[in-house]
Motif scaffolding. Structure first.
Motif, PDB file in Angstrom:
ATOM      1  N   TRP A  90       1.243  -8.797   3.548  1.00 42.94           N
ATOM      2  CA  TRP A  90       1.365  -7.439   3.390  1.00 42.94           C
ATOM      3  C   TRP A  90       2.999  -6.892   3.577  1.00 42.94           C
ATOM      4  O   TRP A  90       3.535  -7.266   4.597  1.00 42.94           O
TER       5      TRP A  90
ATOM      6  N   TYR B  83       0.885  -1.228   0.125  1.00 39.90           N
ATOM      7  CA  TYR B  83       0.089   0.013   0.046  1.00 39.90           C
ATOM      8  C   TYR B  83       0.943   1.252   0.252  1.00 39.90           C
ATOM      9  O   TYR B  83       1.882   1.443   0.996  1.00 39.90           O
TER      10      TYR B  83
ATOM     11  N   LEU C  62      -4.577  -0.469   6.427  1.00 44.51           N
ATOM     12  CA  LEU C  62      -4.213  -1.773   6.095  1.00 44.51           C
ATOM     13  C   LEU C  62      -4.985  -2.888   7.125  1.00 44.51           C
ATOM     14  O   LEU C  62      -5.624  -3.882   6.421  1.00 44.51           O
TER      15      LEU C  62
ATOM     16  N   ALA D 128      -1.057   3.683   6.841  1.00 48.04           N
ATOM     17  CA  ALA D 128      -0.927   2.394   6.787  1.00 48.04           C
ATOM     18  C   ALA D 128      -1.457   1.654   7.942  1.00 48.04           C
ATOM     19  O   ALA D 128      -2.093   0.759   7.907  1.00 48.04           O
TER      20      ALA D 128
END
Length: 366
Positions: free
Chosen positions: A60, A18, A39, A35
């Motif tokens: 991730w 991301y 996330l 984040a």
């Protein structure tokens, strides 16, 4: 490195990165969520939406660079290159990078240049509208009118297939990254590209043997310190031809003579037509002697350049190189990678000519 790290199969998870952009924006006014907030929210939404367990397994990959994509610089491009390179060297092969739309095509094309010759699979996506509904301020819910979820779902499926190369997935379509450009500033179908890409799309390897992959990695990792150092000062300039006196574009070029060797994109009319003057021809020769690379591109979104018209062909006698059918983002990306990866103007020019000739669009000097 253990050989087992290089023989992972498609049962391994997709590494999701991301990086900010509209996709993760929320609130009034819209701003990218950190984040730490976004996330976990995205993870929860994926679990909730995947009731039939149809989505691939996801991990991730930690990324510290989250910003609006309009603010990205060559240093940032190298950050993502190194992030992917490090994970690839550990055996991960499938990646999904969520970023913003402003420089989506530029970043994708840069990564396509940087990873040519590998068997990595990288998919980039973004969205025109945020994933989360900002009208619901007390909980995070998917905005039913957003394109973010469909772009994410399509990109995950593409990454799950694991085909080598760097691709951009958007609006239900996908293309080799170096063919993609943004064509609308608001519409959800904001991007287009084509599948008949030449280099570097055809330079990816379906599957590299461990030894060849390690050789490729060793070569890249040996150069990474130099690449990062050069990114601090690398610059690409774009000069846009307008119906002005030719002295205007000539003066813009003269101003670059004192700069360190850089890339220059000369955006001509139509098929690459550029107004002629003897002074401009002399300046182009001087620019070449200073180590700059000048690439002619078209202001038109499709078709590229040619030497069919005398109004454009004259420049190729004065050290200008044709950009062929490459888009402006692809030209920027290739110039940037050449500046970062090769140590002399002569090697950069040689490499450019070599790669463009693979497309069959090279304009030969008369």
């Amino acid at each position: 490195m253990p050989s087992s790290a290089l023989t992972k199969t498609f049962s391994d998870p997709i590494q999701l990165i991301y990086a900010g952009g509209t996709f993760g924006s929320y609130g009034r006014p819209l701003a990218p969520l950190s984040a730490e907030v976004f996330l976990p929210t995205l993870k929860d939404l994926l679990i909730a939406q995947d009731t039939a367990a149809t989505l691939p397994k996801i991990s991730w990959l930690e990324n510290t660079l989250i910003k609006d994509s309009s603010q990205l610089t060559p240093n940032d491009f190298v950050h993502f290159y190194q992030l992917l390179l490090n994970a690839y060297s550990q055996g991960d092969r499938r990646f999904l990078l969520i970023t913003g739309t402003d420089t989506l095509s530029y970043l994708g094309a840069f990564l396509a240049e940087a990873f040519a010759g590998s068997d990595i699979c990288v998919v980039l996506t973004a969205s025109m509208r945020p994933l989360l509904d900002s009208d619901m301020l007390h909980s995070y819910n998917i905005d039913a009118h957003s394109d973010a979820w469909s772009n994410l779902s399509g990109s995950l499926k593409l990454a799950a297939a694991g085909e080598s190369g760097v691709k951009i997935s958007f609006g239900g379509e996908s293309w080799p990254a170096q063919t993609v450009q943004k064509i609308h500033s608001h519409d959800l179908m904001a991007f287009t590209g084509h599948s008949r890409a030449a280099y570097p799309a055809n330079s990816y390897i379906k599957h590299l043997p461990d030894t060849r992959r390690q050789h490729w990695l060793d070569d890249q990792q040996e150069a990474i310190a130099t690449v990062k150092m050069r990114a601090e000062h690398a610059s690409i300039h774009a000069l846009y031809c307008l119906p002005n006196d030719v002295s205007v574009i000539n003066n813009q070029l003269l101003a670059l003579l004192s700069e360190p060797p850089c890339g220059i994109i000369l955006l001509g009319f139509g098929a690459g037509n550029v107004p002629y003057s003897e002074a401009l021809a002399e300046t182009l020769e001087l620019i070449h002697k200073k180590g700059h690379i000048v690439i002619c591109a078209s202001q038109c979104p499709f078709g590229g350049v040619s030497d069919s018209y005398a109004a454009g062909s004259w420049q190729y006698d004065h050290q200008v190189i044709a950009g062929g059918r490459l888009t402006i983002p692809a030209i920027y990306a290739r110039l940037l990678w050449l500046l970062l990866r090769y140590d002399s103007p002569a090697r950069r020019k040689q490499r450019w000519i070599n790669t463009v000739s693979k497309t069959g669009t090279t304009i030969k000097k008369r």
